[in-house]
Design an enzyme around this catalytic site. Structure first.
Site, PDB file in Angstrom:
ATOM      1  N   GLN A  14      -1.505  13.369   8.256  1.00 34.50           N
ATOM      2  CA  GLN A  14      -2.231  12.297   8.952  1.00 34.50           C
ATOM      3  C   GLN A  14      -3.702  12.674   9.174  1.00 34.50           C
ATOM      4  OE1 GLN A  14      -0.120   9.853   9.372  1.00 34.50           O
ATOM      5  NE2 GLN A  14       1.875  10.750   9.821  1.00 34.50           N
TER       6      GLN A  14
ATOM      7  N   ASP B  36       2.425  -7.526   3.134  1.00 39.07           N
ATOM      8  CA  ASP B  36       2.168  -6.711   1.945  1.00 39.07           C
ATOM      9  C   ASP B  36       0.672  -6.416   1.851  1.00 39.07           C
ATOM     10  OD1 ASP B  36       1.824  -7.418  -1.504  1.00 39.07           O
ATOM     11  OD2 ASP B  36       2.421  -5.534  -0.614  1.00 39.07           O
TER      12      ASP B  36
ATOM     13  N   ASP C  71      -1.962   4.661   3.321  1.00 42.96           N
ATOM     14  CA  ASP C  71      -0.932   5.635   3.682  1.00 42.96           C
ATOM     15  C   ASP C  71       0.416   5.081   3.222  1.00 42.96           C
ATOM     16  OD1 ASP C  71       0.525   6.735   6.857  1.00 42.96           O
ATOM     17  OD2 ASP C  71       0.777   7.450   4.781  1.00 42.96           O
TER      18      ASP C  71
ATOM     19  N   SER D 293       4.103   4.909   0.934  1.00 41.67           N
ATOM     20  CA  SER D 293       5.208   5.718   0.408  1.00 41.67           C
ATOM     21  C   SER D 293       4.991   5.861  -1.094  1.00 41.67           C
ATOM     22  CB  SER D 293       6.539   5.015   0.734  1.00 41.67           C
ATOM     23  OG  SER D 293       6.364   3.631   0.898  1.00 41.67           O
TER      24      SER D 293
ATOM     25  N   TYR E  77       7.011  18.035   2.219  1.00 44.26           N
ATOM     26  CA  TYR E  77       6.867  17.143   1.060  1.00 44.26           C
ATOM     27  C   TYR E  77       7.260  17.931  -0.174  1.00 44.26           C
ATOM     28  CZ  TYR E  77       4.561  13.416   3.682  1.00 44.26           C
ATOM     29  OH  TYR E  77       4.281  12.396   4.580  1.00 44.26           O
TER      30      TYR E  77
HETATM   31  N1  SAM Z   1       3.097   9.870   4.760  1.00 43.36           N
HETATM   32  C1  SAM Z   1       4.045   9.154   3.914  1.00 43.36           C
HETATM   33  C2  SAM Z   1       3.907   9.576   2.470  1.00 43.36           C
HETATM   34  O1  SAM Z   1       2.957  10.281   2.155  1.00 43.36           O
HETATM   35  O2  SAM Z   1       4.780   9.189   1.679  1.00 43.36           O
HETATM   36  C3  SAM Z   1       3.874   7.674   4.103  1.00 43.36           C
HETATM   37  C4  SAM Z   1       4.386   7.260   5.431  1.00 43.36           C
HETATM   38  S1  SAM Z   1       4.273   5.601   5.877  1.00 43.36           S
HETATM   39  C5  SAM Z   1       5.747   5.495   6.770  1.00 43.36           C
HETATM   40  C6  SAM Z   1       4.523   4.660   4.405  1.00 43.36           C
HETATM   41  C7  SAM Z   1       4.574   3.199   4.763  1.00 43.36           C
HETATM   42  O3  SAM Z   1       4.110   2.378   3.679  1.00 43.36           O
HETATM   43  C8  SAM Z   1       5.985   2.681   5.073  1.00 43.36           C
HETATM   44  O4  SAM Z   1       6.067   2.331   6.435  1.00 43.36           O
HETATM   45  C9  SAM Z   1       6.174   1.488   4.150  1.00 43.36           C
HETATM   46  O5  SAM Z   1       6.918   0.438   4.749  1.00 43.36           O
HETATM   47  C10 SAM Z   1       4.733   1.098   3.872  1.00 43.36           C
HETATM   48  N2  SAM Z   1       4.534   0.272   2.665  1.00 43.36           N
HETATM   49  C11 SAM Z   1       5.124   0.436   1.453  1.00 43.36           C
HETATM   50  N3  SAM Z   1       4.704  -0.517   0.591  1.00 43.36           N
HETATM   51  C12 SAM Z   1       3.808  -1.302   1.278  1.00 43.36           C
HETATM   52  C13 SAM Z   1       3.031  -2.446   0.944  1.00 43.36           C
HETATM   53  N4  SAM Z   1       3.085  -2.981  -0.294  1.00 43.36           N
HETATM   54  N5  SAM Z   1       2.222  -2.988   1.896  1.00 43.36           N
HETATM   55  C14 SAM Z   1       2.169  -2.451   3.151  1.00 43.36           C
HETATM   56  N6  SAM Z   1       2.895  -1.369   3.545  1.00 43.36           N
HETATM   57  C15 SAM Z   1       3.704  -0.799   2.610  1.00 43.36           C
END
Ligand code: SAM
Length: 318
Positions: free
Chosen positions: A89, A164, A183, A185, A252
Protein backbone atom coordinates in the site's frame (compact mmCIF):
# COMPACT_ATOMS: atom_id res chain seq x y z
CA UNK A 1 6.06 -4.84 -31.01
CA UNK A 2 3.69 -3.49 -28.39
CA UNK A 3 0.52 -5.17 -29.63
CA UNK A 4 2.14 -8.50 -30.50
CA UNK A 5 3.89 -8.71 -27.12
CA UNK A 6 0.86 -7.57 -25.20
CA UNK A 7 -1.50 -9.91 -27.05
CA UNK A 8 0.66 -13.00 -26.58
CA UNK A 9 1.08 -12.20 -22.89
CA UNK A 10 -2.65 -11.64 -22.48
CA UNK A 11 -3.53 -14.91 -24.18
CA UNK A 12 -1.18 -16.76 -21.81
CA UNK A 13 -3.06 -15.25 -18.88
CA UNK A 14 -6.42 -16.14 -20.44
CA UNK A 15 -5.30 -19.80 -20.74
CA UNK A 16 -4.11 -19.71 -17.16
CA UNK A 17 -7.37 -18.22 -15.98
CA UNK A 18 -9.36 -20.81 -17.92
CA UNK A 19 -7.50 -23.48 -16.00
CA UNK A 20 -9.02 -21.88 -12.91
CA UNK A 21 -7.47 -21.37 -9.51
CA UNK A 22 -7.21 -24.40 -7.25
CA UNK A 23 -6.15 -22.85 -4.01
CA UNK A 24 -6.73 -25.29 -1.22
CA UNK A 25 -7.13 -25.58 2.51
CA UNK A 26 -5.40 -28.70 3.79
CA UNK A 27 -4.73 -29.76 7.39
CA UNK A 28 -5.08 -26.18 8.62
CA UNK A 29 -2.92 -24.62 5.91
CA UNK A 30 -4.07 -22.31 3.10
CA UNK A 31 -2.15 -23.03 -0.12
CA UNK A 32 -2.32 -20.40 -2.84
CA UNK A 33 -2.21 -22.70 -5.86
CA UNK A 34 -2.87 -21.01 -9.21
CA UNK A 35 -2.11 -21.61 -12.89
CA UNK A 36 -0.80 -18.02 -12.80
CA UNK A 37 2.27 -19.33 -10.90
CA UNK A 38 2.55 -23.00 -11.91
CA UNK A 39 4.68 -25.33 -9.82
CA UNK A 40 4.77 -23.16 -6.73
CA UNK A 41 2.39 -22.13 -3.94
CA UNK A 42 2.62 -19.90 -0.94
CA UNK A 43 1.21 -21.51 2.23
CA UNK A 44 -0.03 -19.80 5.38
CA UNK A 45 -0.99 -21.59 8.60
CA UNK A 46 -4.62 -20.82 9.36
CA UNK A 47 -6.13 -20.32 12.80
CA UNK A 48 -9.75 -19.60 11.87
CA UNK A 49 -11.90 -18.88 8.80
CA UNK A 50 -13.80 -15.70 9.67
CA UNK A 51 -15.65 -14.98 6.43
CA UNK A 52 -16.39 -16.90 3.24
CA UNK A 53 -18.94 -15.83 0.60
CA UNK A 54 -19.29 -15.48 -3.18
CA UNK A 55 -20.04 -11.92 -4.28
CA UNK A 56 -21.36 -10.91 -7.70
CA UNK A 57 -17.75 -10.86 -8.91
CA UNK A 58 -15.56 -13.24 -6.93
CA UNK A 59 -15.14 -15.65 -4.03
CA UNK A 60 -14.22 -13.75 -0.89
CA UNK A 61 -12.41 -15.49 1.96
CA UNK A 62 -11.00 -13.96 5.14
CA UNK A 63 -9.03 -16.07 7.60
CA UNK A 64 -7.03 -15.40 10.73
CA UNK A 65 -3.52 -16.67 10.07
CA UNK A 66 -1.01 -17.87 12.66
CA UNK A 67 1.67 -15.32 11.72
CA UNK A 68 0.32 -12.71 9.26
CA UNK A 69 -2.83 -11.47 11.02
CA UNK A 70 -6.07 -11.44 9.03
CA UNK A 71 -5.76 -12.41 5.37
CA UNK A 72 -8.05 -11.36 2.49
CA UNK A 73 -8.30 -13.84 -0.42
CA UNK A 74 -10.18 -13.17 -3.66
CA UNK A 75 -10.82 -16.08 -6.03
CA UNK A 76 -8.12 -18.06 -4.24
CA UNK A 77 -5.45 -15.32 -4.50
CA UNK A 78 -4.03 -13.54 -1.45
CA UNK A 79 -4.72 -9.81 -1.71
CA UNK A 80 -3.83 -8.43 1.71
CA UNK A 81 -2.38 -9.62 5.03
CA UNK A 82 -2.31 -7.32 8.06
CA UNK A 83 1.38 -7.99 8.63
CA UNK A 84 2.92 -7.12 5.22
CA UNK A 85 0.27 -4.95 3.51
CA UNK A 86 2.36 -1.85 4.25
CA UNK A 87 5.00 -2.95 1.71
CA UNK A 88 2.41 -2.77 -1.05
CA UNK A 89 0.00 0.00 0.00
CA UNK A 90 2.76 2.48 0.90
CA UNK A 91 4.82 1.86 -2.23
CA UNK A 92 1.98 1.87 -4.79
CA UNK A 93 0.80 5.19 -3.32
CA UNK A 94 4.02 7.06 -2.43
CA UNK A 95 6.10 6.16 -5.50
CA UNK A 96 3.74 8.32 -7.66
CA UNK A 97 2.59 10.87 -5.07
CA UNK A 98 6.07 11.71 -3.77
CA UNK A 99 7.17 12.26 -7.39
CA UNK A 100 4.89 15.26 -8.00
CA UNK A 101 4.38 18.50 -6.03
CA UNK A 102 1.11 19.17 -4.21
CA UNK A 103 -1.22 16.51 -5.66
CA UNK A 104 -4.82 17.72 -5.29
CA UNK A 105 -7.12 15.23 -7.01
CA UNK A 106 -6.40 11.51 -6.78
CA UNK A 107 -8.33 8.53 -8.13
CA UNK A 108 -7.96 4.98 -6.80
CA UNK A 109 -9.27 2.16 -8.97
CA UNK A 110 -9.81 -1.12 -7.13
CA UNK A 111 -8.25 -0.88 -3.67
CA UNK A 112 -11.46 -1.94 -1.93
CA UNK A 113 -9.58 -2.83 1.28
CA UNK A 114 -8.99 0.88 1.92
CA UNK A 115 -5.21 0.66 2.42
CA UNK A 116 -4.32 2.93 -0.52
CA UNK A 117 -6.91 5.48 0.68
CA UNK A 118 -5.15 5.48 4.06
CA UNK A 119 -1.87 6.32 2.34
CA UNK A 120 -3.26 8.98 -0.03
CA UNK A 121 -4.91 10.76 2.91
CA UNK A 122 -1.45 11.47 4.38
CA UNK A 123 -1.04 14.38 1.91
CA UNK A 124 -2.41 17.67 3.23
CA UNK A 125 -2.37 19.07 -0.34
CA UNK A 126 -4.95 16.48 -1.49
CA UNK A 127 -8.49 17.88 -1.65
CA UNK A 128 -10.41 15.04 -3.35
CA UNK A 129 -9.89 11.26 -3.26
CA UNK A 130 -12.18 9.23 -5.53
CA UNK A 131 -12.22 5.45 -5.28
CA UNK A 132 -13.92 3.20 -7.83
CA UNK A 133 -14.20 -0.36 -6.50
CA UNK A 134 -16.32 -2.88 -8.41
CA UNK A 135 -17.26 -5.09 -5.45
CA UNK A 136 -19.10 -3.52 -2.50
CA UNK A 137 -18.71 -6.73 -0.52
CA UNK A 138 -14.93 -6.19 -0.45
CA UNK A 139 -15.49 -2.74 1.08
CA UNK A 140 -17.85 -4.15 3.71
CA UNK A 141 -15.47 -7.01 4.54
CA UNK A 142 -12.53 -4.61 4.85
CA UNK A 143 -14.46 -2.38 7.26
CA UNK A 144 -15.36 -5.40 9.37
CA UNK A 145 -12.11 -7.39 9.43
CA UNK A 146 -9.31 -4.98 8.39
CA UNK A 147 -9.86 -1.81 10.44
CA UNK A 148 -6.21 -0.62 10.04
CA UNK A 149 -6.74 -0.53 6.26
CA UNK A 150 -10.37 0.54 6.13
CA UNK A 151 -9.48 3.61 8.24
CA UNK A 152 -8.84 5.12 4.78
CA UNK A 153 -12.60 5.39 4.25
CA UNK A 154 -12.95 7.68 7.28
CA UNK A 155 -11.21 10.61 5.60
CA UNK A 156 -13.72 13.33 4.68
CA UNK A 157 -12.07 13.82 1.26
CA UNK A 158 -12.91 10.27 0.14
CA UNK A 159 -15.79 9.70 -2.31
CA UNK A 160 -16.70 6.04 -2.90
CA UNK A 161 -17.99 4.88 -6.29
CA UNK A 162 -19.06 1.25 -6.58
CA UNK A 163 -18.57 0.16 -10.18
CA UNK A 164 -16.19 -0.92 -12.91
CA UNK A 165 -13.07 1.20 -13.21
CA UNK A 166 -13.22 1.16 -17.02
CA UNK A 167 -16.80 2.47 -17.08
CA UNK A 168 -16.00 5.06 -14.40
CA UNK A 169 -13.10 6.48 -16.41
CA UNK A 170 -15.24 6.80 -19.54
CA UNK A 171 -17.22 9.51 -17.74
CA UNK A 172 -14.24 11.42 -16.30
CA UNK A 173 -13.52 14.77 -18.00
CA UNK A 174 -10.03 15.02 -19.57
CA UNK A 175 -7.25 16.19 -17.31
CA UNK A 176 -9.20 15.74 -14.07
CA UNK A 177 -6.65 13.99 -11.86
CA UNK A 178 -3.09 14.65 -10.74
CA UNK A 179 -2.63 10.96 -9.93
CA UNK A 180 -4.41 7.67 -10.56
CA UNK A 181 -3.54 4.55 -8.56
CA UNK A 182 -4.75 1.24 -9.98
CA UNK A 183 -4.76 -1.16 -7.06
CA UNK A 184 -6.26 -4.09 -8.92
CA UNK A 185 -6.26 -7.81 -8.45
CA UNK A 186 -4.59 -9.97 -11.10
CA UNK A 187 -5.57 -9.73 -14.78
CA UNK A 188 -8.14 -12.51 -14.58
CA UNK A 189 -11.75 -12.12 -13.48
CA UNK A 190 -13.06 -8.57 -12.90
CA UNK A 191 -9.59 -6.98 -13.23
CA UNK A 192 -8.81 -8.41 -16.67
CA UNK A 193 -9.62 -5.18 -18.50
CA UNK A 194 -7.42 -3.10 -16.17
CA UNK A 195 -4.30 -4.46 -17.84
CA UNK A 196 -5.29 -3.69 -21.42
CA UNK A 197 -4.51 -0.82 -23.78
CA UNK A 198 -8.01 0.77 -23.90
CA UNK A 199 -7.95 1.14 -20.13
CA UNK A 200 -4.52 2.80 -20.15
CA UNK A 201 -5.79 5.18 -22.84
CA UNK A 202 -8.68 6.18 -20.57
CA UNK A 203 -6.26 6.69 -17.68
CA UNK A 204 -4.02 8.93 -19.80
CA UNK A 205 -7.04 11.02 -20.84
CA UNK A 206 -8.21 11.43 -17.23
CA UNK A 207 -4.78 12.70 -16.09
CA UNK A 208 -3.59 16.31 -16.33
CA UNK A 209 -0.41 17.11 -18.31
CA UNK A 210 2.45 15.74 -16.18
CA UNK A 211 -0.05 13.63 -14.22
CA UNK A 212 1.03 10.23 -12.89
CA UNK A 213 -0.35 6.72 -12.76
CA UNK A 214 0.81 3.80 -10.61
CA UNK A 215 -0.55 0.34 -11.38
CA UNK A 216 -0.12 -3.09 -9.87
CA UNK A 217 2.22 -4.66 -12.45
CA UNK A 218 2.99 -8.22 -11.36
CA UNK A 219 6.27 -9.99 -10.61
CA UNK A 220 9.30 -10.04 -12.92
CA UNK A 221 10.07 -13.55 -11.63
CA UNK A 222 6.70 -14.85 -12.83
CA UNK A 223 5.32 -12.59 -15.54
CA UNK A 224 8.17 -10.75 -17.26
CA UNK A 225 6.49 -11.26 -20.64
CA UNK A 226 3.24 -9.73 -19.40
CA UNK A 227 5.11 -6.79 -17.84
CA UNK A 228 6.96 -6.31 -21.12
CA UNK A 229 3.60 -6.13 -22.91
CA UNK A 230 2.21 -3.64 -20.42
CA UNK A 231 5.35 -1.49 -20.68
CA UNK A 232 5.23 -1.59 -24.51
CA UNK A 233 1.60 -0.44 -24.45
CA UNK A 234 2.32 2.25 -21.87
CA UNK A 235 5.24 3.62 -23.91
CA UNK A 236 2.85 4.25 -26.79
CA UNK A 237 0.28 5.96 -24.55
CA UNK A 238 2.20 7.83 -21.80
CA UNK A 239 4.58 10.25 -23.45
CA UNK A 240 6.15 11.48 -20.22
CA UNK A 241 7.92 8.43 -18.92
CA UNK A 242 7.28 4.73 -18.21
CA UNK A 243 9.08 3.05 -15.30
CA UNK A 244 8.83 -0.28 -13.51
CA UNK A 245 9.52 -0.40 -9.79
CA UNK A 246 9.02 -3.16 -7.24
CA UNK A 247 8.60 -3.97 -3.58
CA UNK A 248 9.42 -6.94 -1.40
CA UNK A 249 6.32 -8.57 0.07
CA UNK A 250 6.49 -12.06 1.59
CA UNK A 251 2.91 -13.16 0.91
CA UNK A 252 2.74 -12.38 -2.80
CA UNK A 253 3.90 -15.12 -5.17
CA UNK A 254 7.74 -14.93 -5.66
CA UNK A 255 7.93 -12.60 -2.63
CA UNK A 256 7.70 -9.40 -4.64
CA UNK A 257 5.38 -7.41 -6.83
CA UNK A 258 5.92 -4.56 -9.26
CA UNK A 259 4.33 -1.29 -10.24
CA UNK A 260 4.20 0.47 -13.59
CA UNK A 261 4.75 4.21 -13.03
CA UNK A 262 3.93 6.46 -15.96
CA UNK A 263 3.50 10.17 -16.53
CA UNK A 264 1.63 12.00 -19.27
CA UNK A 265 3.28 14.58 -21.54
CA UNK A 266 3.76 17.88 -19.72
CA UNK A 267 5.86 19.01 -16.75
CA UNK A 268 8.58 16.31 -16.50
CA UNK A 269 8.31 13.76 -13.68
CA UNK A 270 11.47 12.08 -12.38
CA UNK A 271 10.05 9.09 -10.50
CA UNK A 272 13.49 8.01 -9.32
CA UNK A 273 14.08 11.18 -7.29
CA UNK A 274 11.08 12.06 -5.11
CA UNK A 275 10.21 15.79 -4.77
CA UNK A 276 8.26 15.18 -1.55
CA UNK A 277 9.64 13.51 1.52
CA UNK A 278 7.77 12.43 4.60
CA UNK A 279 11.04 12.60 6.49
CA UNK A 280 10.93 16.40 6.26
CA UNK A 281 7.27 16.54 7.39
CA UNK A 282 4.53 17.87 5.14
CA UNK A 283 2.51 14.70 5.55
CA UNK A 284 -1.00 15.01 6.85
CA UNK A 285 -0.88 11.97 9.04
CA UNK A 286 -4.51 10.94 9.26
CA UNK A 287 -3.51 7.32 9.26
CA UNK A 288 -2.64 7.73 12.93
CA UNK A 289 0.22 5.33 12.15
CA UNK A 290 3.73 6.17 10.97
CA UNK A 291 4.93 4.69 7.68
CA UNK A 292 6.13 1.13 8.24
CA UNK A 293 7.85 0.48 4.91
CA UNK A 294 8.31 3.50 2.63
CA UNK A 295 11.22 5.96 2.90
CA UNK A 296 13.06 8.01 0.34
CA UNK A 297 15.99 5.58 -0.02
CA UNK A 298 13.69 2.67 -0.69
CA UNK A 299 11.81 4.89 -3.14
CA UNK A 300 14.85 5.43 -5.34
CA UNK A 301 16.14 1.87 -5.01
CA UNK A 302 12.73 0.43 -6.04
CA UNK A 303 13.60 1.20 -9.66
CA UNK A 304 16.84 -0.85 -9.58
CA UNK A 305 16.21 -4.06 -11.51
CA UNK A 306 18.07 -7.37 -11.71
CA UNK A 307 19.93 -7.74 -15.01
CA UNK A 308 17.52 -10.25 -16.56
CA UNK A 309 14.61 -7.83 -16.00
CA UNK A 310 16.59 -4.71 -16.89
CA UNK A 311 17.43 -6.22 -20.29
CA UNK A 312 13.73 -6.58 -21.08
CA UNK A 313 12.19 -3.58 -19.34
CA UNK A 314 14.84 -0.95 -19.96
CA UNK A 315 15.65 -1.43 -23.63
CA UNK A 316 18.79 0.56 -24.59
CA UNK A 317 17.70 4.04 -25.58
CA UNK A 318 17.80 4.20 -29.37
N1 SAM B 1 -3.07 -5.54 -3.42
C1 SAM B 1 -3.83 -6.49 -4.23
C2 SAM B 1 -2.99 -7.03 -5.36
O1 SAM B 1 -1.90 -6.52 -5.58
O2 SAM B 1 -3.45 -7.98 -6.01
C3 SAM B 1 -5.10 -5.83 -4.71
C4 SAM B 1 -6.05 -5.66 -3.59
S1 SAM B 1 -7.57 -4.91 -3.90
C5 SAM B 1 -8.52 -5.84 -2.81
C6 SAM B 1 -8.05 -5.41 -5.52
C7 SAM B 1 -9.44 -4.89 -5.80
O3 SAM B 1 -9.64 -4.65 -7.20
C8 SAM B 1 -10.56 -5.86 -5.40
O4 SAM B 1 -11.29 -5.32 -4.32
C9 SAM B 1 -11.40 -6.02 -6.66
O5 SAM B 1 -12.79 -6.15 -6.38
C10 SAM B 1 -11.06 -4.75 -7.40
N2 SAM B 1 -11.34 -4.78 -8.85
C11 SAM B 1 -11.09 -5.80 -9.71
N3 SAM B 1 -11.49 -5.48 -10.96
C12 SAM B 1 -12.00 -4.20 -10.89
C13 SAM B 1 -12.57 -3.31 -11.84
N4 SAM B 1 -12.70 -3.66 -13.14
N5 SAM B 1 -12.98 -2.08 -11.42
C14 SAM B 1 -12.86 -1.72 -10.10
N6 SAM B 1 -12.34 -2.53 -9.14
C15 SAM B 1 -11.91 -3.76 -9.54
Amino acid sequence: MADATANSAESKLKDAAAAGGVSAIYRGWFSEISPLWPGEANCLKMEEIIFQQKSKYQDILVFKSATYGNVLVLDGVIQVTERDECAYQEMIAHLPLCSISNPKKVLVIGGGDGGVLREVSRYSSVQQIDICEIDEMVVDVAKKFFPRLAIGYEDHRVRVHIGDGVEFLKNVPSGTYDAIIVDSSDPIGPAEELFKRPFFELVAKALRPGGVVSTQAESFWLHLDIIEGIAANCRQIFKGSVNYAWTSIPTYPSGMIGFMLCSTEGPPVDFRHPVHSFDEGGSHDTAKEPLRYYNKEIHSSAFCLPSFAKKVLEPKSK
